[in-house]
Scaffold this motif. Structure first.
Motif, mmCIF file in Angstrom:
data_model
loop_
_atom_site.group_PDB
_atom_site.id
_atom_site.type_symbol
_atom_site.label_atom_id
_atom_site.label_comp_id
_atom_site.label_asym_id
_atom_site.label_seq_id
_atom_site.Cartn_x
_atom_site.Cartn_y
_atom_site.Cartn_z
ATOM 1 N N TYR A 103 0.836 -1.206 0.000
ATOM 2 C CA TYR A 103 0.000 0.000 0.000
ATOM 3 C C TYR A 103 0.870 1.254 0.000
ATOM 4 N N GLY A 104 2.101 1.127 -0.399
ATOM 5 C CA GLY A 104 3.012 2.251 -0.463
ATOM 6 C C GLY A 104 3.850 2.428 0.787
ATOM 7 N N ALA A 105 3.392 1.960 1.915
ATOM 8 C CA ALA A 105 4.137 2.116 3.156
ATOM 9 C C ALA A 105 5.404 1.273 3.120
ATOM 10 N N GLY A 106 6.523 1.881 3.432
ATOM 11 C CA GLY A 106 7.773 1.134 3.421
ATOM 12 C C GLY A 106 8.107 0.575 2.062
ATOM 13 N N TRP A 107 7.734 1.285 1.028
ATOM 14 C CA TRP A 107 7.901 0.769 -0.333
ATOM 15 C C TRP A 107 9.350 0.481 -0.659
ATOM 16 N N TYR A 108 10.265 1.149 0.019
ATOM 17 C CA TYR A 108 11.689 1.050 -0.270
ATOM 18 C C TYR A 108 12.358 -0.124 0.452
ATOM 19 N N LEU A 109 11.594 -0.869 1.212
ATOM 20 C CA LEU A 109 12.144 -1.984 1.974
ATOM 21 C C LEU A 109 11.902 -3.305 1.248
ATOM 22 N N PRO A 110 12.967 -4.027 0.890
ATOM 23 C CA PRO A 110 12.775 -5.309 0.210
ATOM 24 C C PRO A 110 11.880 -6.263 0.995
ATOM 25 N N LYS A 111 11.937 -6.207 2.316
ATOM 26 C CA LYS A 111 11.163 -7.147 3.130
ATOM 27 C C LYS A 111 9.666 -6.937 3.009
ATOM 28 N N ARG A 112 9.243 -5.821 2.440
ATOM 29 C CA ARG A 112 7.820 -5.557 2.255
ATOM 30 C C ARG A 112 7.244 -6.280 1.037
ATOM 31 N N TYR A 113 8.093 -6.927 0.271
ATOM 32 C CA TYR A 113 7.659 -7.589 -0.952
ATOM 33 C C TYR A 113 7.783 -9.097 -0.799
ATOM 34 N N ASN A 114 6.727 -9.788 -1.164
ATOM 35 C CA ASN A 114 6.696 -11.230 -0.979
ATOM 36 C C ASN A 114 7.173 -12.007 -2.192
ATOM 37 N N TYR A 115 7.129 -11.376 -3.344
ATOM 38 C CA TYR A 115 7.412 -12.080 -4.585
ATOM 39 C C TYR A 115 8.474 -11.337 -5.380
ATOM 40 N N TRP A 116 9.373 -12.115 -5.962
ATOM 41 C CA TRP A 116 10.506 -11.555 -6.694
ATOM 42 C C TRP A 116 10.725 -12.290 -8.002
ATOM 43 N N GLY A 117 11.167 -11.538 -8.998
ATOM 44 C CA GLY A 117 11.572 -12.152 -10.247
ATOM 45 C C GLY A 117 13.015 -12.604 -10.172
ATOM 46 N N GLN A 118 13.490 -13.176 -11.272
ATOM 47 C CA GLN A 118 14.855 -13.712 -11.326
ATOM 48 C C GLN A 118 15.893 -12.633 -11.596
ATOM 49 N N GLY A 119 15.461 -11.515 -12.112
ATOM 50 C CA GLY A 119 16.383 -10.420 -12.369
ATOM 51 C C GLY A 119 16.765 -10.301 -13.834
ATOM 52 N N THR A 120 17.086 -9.095 -14.245
ATOM 53 C CA THR A 120 17.581 -8.834 -15.590
ATOM 54 C C THR A 120 18.733 -7.847 -15.477
#
Length: 126
Positions: A103-120
């Protein structure tokens, strides 16, 4: 579960542009924010930009990319884009797409995100 697949990385000279894409699939209703992080060799993962789903589509940017990068979201295709202009050698990094219920809160913290891609990989030469 949510699956994220990034594309669009590559090599470019300083001052050039690249456009990254990240397609989300699966239980996307579990997330309301999609964003981009990057990680250079020997450095911690750092925030780049995030967009919150909704009519307004609030966006957040790190100071280092503000004015040069633009994040956008195609809700119908569950795809987030990162348009990168005026690229600099210090933008060189592996770029990761992330999704979560921030919801925008702590958007800059990786721990706030549950899903990640493999990277490019993005490489900017001087």
């Amino acid at each position: 579960q949510v699956q994220l697949v990034e594309s669009g990385g590559g090599s470019v000279q300083a001052g050039g542009s690249l456009r990254l894409s990240c397609a989300a699939s699966g239980d996307t209703y579990l997330t309301n924010s999609m964003g981009w992080f990057r990680q250079a060799p020997g450095k911690e993962r750092e925030e780049v930009a995030t967009i919150v789903r909704g009519a307004v589509g609030t966006t957040y940017y790190s100071d280092s990319v503000k004015g040069r990068f633009t994040i956008s979201l195609d809700n119908a295709k569950n795809t987030v884009f990162l348009q990168m202009n005026s690229l600099r050698p210090e933008d060189t990094a592996m770029y990761y797409c992330a999704a979560g219920a921030t919801y925008g809160a702590g958007w800059y913290l990786p721990k706030r995100y549950n899903y990640w891609g493999q990277g490019t990989q993005v490489t900017v030469s001087s």
